[in-house]
Design a protein around this motif. Structure first.
Motif, PDB file in Angstrom:
ATOM      1  N   ARG A 163       0.824  -1.211   0.000  1.00 51.18           N
ATOM      2  CA  ARG A 163       0.000   0.000   0.000  1.00 51.18           C
ATOM      3  C   ARG A 163       0.859   1.262   0.000  1.00 51.18           C
ATOM      4  N   LEU A 164       1.977   1.227   0.699  1.00 48.42           N
ATOM      5  CA  LEU A 164       2.909   2.352   0.664  1.00 48.42           C
ATOM      6  C   LEU A 164       3.462   2.562  -0.741  1.00 48.42           C
ATOM      7  N   PHE A 212      -2.415  11.475  -0.619  1.00 50.83           N
ATOM      8  CA  PHE A 212      -1.951  12.312   0.481  1.00 50.83           C
ATOM      9  C   PHE A 212      -1.406  13.632  -0.048  1.00 50.83           C
ATOM     10  N   VAL A 213      -1.778  14.714   0.614  1.00 47.02           N
ATOM     11  CA  VAL A 213      -1.221  16.036   0.355  1.00 47.02           C
ATOM     12  C   VAL A 213      -0.491  16.460   1.622  1.00 47.02           C
ATOM     13  N   ILE A 214       0.784  16.786   1.491  1.00 45.56           N
ATOM     14  CA  ILE A 214       1.577  17.216   2.639  1.00 45.56           C
ATOM     15  C   ILE A 214       1.957  18.678   2.450  1.00 45.56           C
ATOM     16  N   ASP A 215       1.592  19.483   3.417  1.00 51.24           N
ATOM     17  CA  ASP A 215       1.838  20.925   3.372  1.00 51.24           C
ATOM     18  C   ASP A 215       3.019  21.271   4.258  1.00 51.24           C
ATOM     19  N   ALA A 216       4.134  21.675   3.624  1.00 51.78           N
ATOM     20  CA  ALA A 216       5.307  22.157   4.359  1.00 51.78           C
ATOM     21  C   ALA A 216       5.684  23.541   3.839  1.00 51.78           C
ATOM     22  N   ILE A 217       4.662  24.327   3.492  1.00 48.72           N
ATOM     23  CA  ILE A 217       4.861  25.684   2.982  1.00 48.72           C
ATOM     24  C   ILE A 217       5.031  26.643   4.157  1.00 48.72           C
ATOM     25  N   ASP A 218       5.912  27.630   3.996  1.00 49.60           N
ATOM     26  CA  ASP A 218       6.149  28.622   5.038  1.00 49.60           C
ATOM     27  C   ASP A 218       5.276  29.862   4.877  1.00 49.60           C
ATOM     28  N   SER A 219       4.972  30.231   3.642  1.00 48.72           N
ATOM     29  CA  SER A 219       4.273  31.477   3.375  1.00 48.72           C
ATOM     30  C   SER A 219       2.783  31.354   3.658  1.00 48.72           C
ATOM     31  N   THR A 244      -6.166  12.961   1.940  1.00 50.45           N
ATOM     32  CA  THR A 244      -5.741  13.157   3.322  1.00 50.45           C
ATOM     33  C   THR A 244      -4.666  14.236   3.361  1.00 50.45           C
ATOM     34  N   LEU A 245      -4.901  15.262   4.165  1.00 51.48           N
ATOM     35  CA  LEU A 245      -3.953  16.366   4.305  1.00 51.48           C
ATOM     36  C   LEU A 245      -3.249  16.288   5.656  1.00 51.48           C
ATOM     37  N   PHE A 246      -1.922  16.429   5.625  1.00 49.04           N
ATOM     38  CA  PHE A 246      -1.136  16.624   6.827  1.00 49.04           C
ATOM     39  C   PHE A 246      -0.354  17.917   6.655  1.00 49.04           C
ATOM     40  N   SER A 247      -0.294  18.723   7.701  1.00 53.69           N
ATOM     41  CA  SER A 247       0.303  20.050   7.569  1.00 53.69           C
ATOM     42  C   SER A 247       1.335  20.303   8.660  1.00 53.69           C
ATOM     43  N   SER A 248       2.405  20.996   8.280  1.00 56.47           N
ATOM     44  CA  SER A 248       3.414  21.415   9.245  1.00 56.47           C
ATOM     45  C   SER A 248       3.136  22.854   9.646  1.00 56.47           C
ATOM     46  N   MET A 249       3.054  23.092  10.932  1.00 58.51           N
ATOM     47  CA  MET A 249       3.020  24.456  11.417  1.00 58.51           C
ATOM     48  C   MET A 249       4.467  24.946  11.552  1.00 58.51           C
ATOM     49  N   GLY A 250       4.671  26.089  12.186  1.00 63.93           N
ATOM     50  CA  GLY A 250       5.999  26.689  12.185  1.00 63.93           C
ATOM     51  C   GLY A 250       7.041  25.914  12.971  1.00 63.93           C
ATOM     52  N   SER A 251       8.179  25.658  12.344  1.00 62.26           N
ATOM     53  CA  SER A 251       9.268  24.931  13.012  1.00 62.26           C
ATOM     54  C   SER A 251      10.394  25.860  13.443  1.00 62.26           C
ATOM     55  N   ALA A 252      10.265  27.152  13.142  1.00 63.41           N
ATOM     56  CA  ALA A 252      11.300  28.107  13.545  1.00 63.41           C
ATOM     57  C   ALA A 252      11.130  28.502  15.010  1.00 63.41           C
ATOM     58  N   LEU A 253      12.213  28.984  15.602  1.00 60.98           N
ATOM     59  CA  LEU A 253      12.225  29.421  17.000  1.00 60.98           C
ATOM     60  C   LEU A 253      11.831  28.305  17.964  1.00 60.98           C
ATOM     61  N   LEU A 307       5.696  14.108   9.914  1.00 62.55           N
ATOM     62  CA  LEU A 307       4.756  14.158   8.795  1.00 62.55           C
ATOM     63  C   LEU A 307       4.787  12.849   8.014  1.00 62.55           C
ATOM     64  N   ALA A 308       5.988  12.355   7.737  1.00 63.52           N
ATOM     65  CA  ALA A 308       6.109  11.077   7.029  1.00 63.52           C
ATOM     66  C   ALA A 308       5.516   9.953   7.859  1.00 63.52           C
ATOM     67  N   GLY A 309       5.748   9.994   9.164  1.00 68.28           N
ATOM     68  CA  GLY A 309       5.198   8.975  10.045  1.00 68.28           C
ATOM     69  C   GLY A 309       3.686   8.955  10.041  1.00 68.28           C
ATOM     70  N   LEU A 310       3.069  10.124   9.909  1.00 66.83           N
ATOM     71  CA  LEU A 310       1.609  10.189   9.841  1.00 66.83           C
ATOM     72  C   LEU A 310       1.085   9.470   8.598  1.00 66.83           C
ATOM     73  N   VAL A 311       1.805   9.596   7.491  1.00 64.93           N
ATOM     74  CA  VAL A 311       1.409   8.892   6.263  1.00 64.93           C
ATOM     75  C   VAL A 311       1.501   7.387   6.467  1.00 64.93           C
ATOM     76  N   VAL A 312       2.625   6.933   7.009  1.00 58.57           N
ATOM     77  CA  VAL A 312       2.826   5.497   7.227  1.00 58.57           C
ATOM     78  C   VAL A 312       1.764   4.955   8.188  1.00 58.57           C
ATOM     79  N   GLN A 313       1.520   5.661   9.273  1.00 58.18           N
ATOM     80  CA  GLN A 313       0.523   5.215  10.244  1.00 58.18           C
ATOM     81  C   GLN A 313      -0.869   5.161   9.644  1.00 58.18           C
ATOM     82  N   ARG A 314      -1.220   6.174   8.842  1.00 65.02           N
ATOM     83  CA  ARG A 314      -2.556   6.189   8.248  1.00 65.02           C
ATOM     84  C   ARG A 314      -2.745   4.993   7.317  1.00 65.02           C
TER      85      ARG A 314
END
Length: 261
Positions: free
Chosen positions: A26-27, A123-130, A147-156, A240-247
């Motif tokens: 499936r992967l 799967f749609v993965i969002d790692a956009i900063d803007s 299925t959408l997974f999104s990254s929030m801010g990783s700075a600071l 984020l990758a782990g969320l895809v594998v788990q799903r």
């Protein structure tokens, strides 16, 4: 090519021992599109391919900058100035030559959204900063059967133990999530379904430096250049990758239990 295939025989042996043959199949069949291959997205892409994902589309119009060397997997002194998606594609194919890695050195925004045909992906993965492109992608993807997974801010961020996963509206103490909510309210448009995010509630302050701010294309430009470190951006990407594998794993187990009953 024959030598490459001989080299990769058994590369997923240990992964299959953990996930099972059906999940690996499936992967391999899953179609994933990843927006943004910077500090978070690059590590996410590598983890996906090393986990068995073979159909991956990379979207990013940016080139490798010297300031990327501290945190981005494809950034080396030899790749500065080259398109990030091209460098990353080469790296991913050196890991698994049988993977289908499509690159699009383009921007995602309201005008280009339809050209990406998100409905063709699992799967749609969002790692956009803007902010605006990120908000539009979330609105677009949540209106489709993907299925959408999104990254929030990783700075600071500095403490890896504070990184977590939660549904978007439950994300707290994250300036990027707060900015997205304000943007949705301003547009009077909201995500059409729930989606999970990787984030950290930790917020530190920038320290003064003697360096000029990094410049990037407008669509991916941040309001300010914030400090980042590799272990945080990498963990965000790996999660984020782990969320895809788990799903994929969980969906298989649910279906198997249903059929068994």
């Amino acid at each position: 090519m024959e030598n490459e295939r001989q080299t990769t025989v058994g590369m997923f042996d240990r992964t299959e021992r953990l996930l099972g043959a059906e999940t690996m199949a499936r992967l391999a069949a899953a179609r994933v599109i990843l927006f943004g291959v910077g500090g978070v997205g690059g590590w996410c892409a590598e983890s996906l391919v090393r986990s068995g994902v073979r159909n991956l589309t990379l979207v990013d119009c940016d080139t490798v900058n010297v300031t990327n060397l501290n945190r981005q997997v494809q950034a080396t002194t030899e790749t500065v100035g080259r398109l990030k998606v091209d460098v990353l594609r080469g790296r991913l194919l050196s890991i698994n030559p049988d993977a289908e890695i499509v690159t699009r050195a383009e921007v995602y925004n309201a005008d280009t959204a339809d050209s990406f045909h998100l409905e063709d992906y699992d799967f749609v993965i969002d790692a956009i900063d803007s902010l605006s492109p990120k908000a539009h992608l979330i609105l677009h993807a949540t209106g489709l059967p993907v299925t959408l997974f999104s990254s929030m801010g990783s700075a600071l961020k500095l403490d890896p133990t504070k990184i977590r996963v939660d549904e978007f509206w439950k994300v707290s103490y994250c300036p990027l999530a707060r900015g997205l909510r304000k943007k949705f309210k301003h547009w009077q448009q909201f995500p059409k379904k729930k989606f999970q995010c990787v984030y950290s509630p930790e917020v530190l302050e920038n320290r003064p430096t003697d360096f000029e701010e990094e410049t990037t294309p407008d669509e991916f430009h941040k309001v300010s250049t914030n400090g980042t470190v590799a272990h945080i951006t990498a963990i965000f990407g790996f999660m984020l990758a782990g969320l895809v594998v788990q799903r994929i794993m969980n969906n298989y187990l649910v279906n198997a239990c249903y059929i068994k009953k």
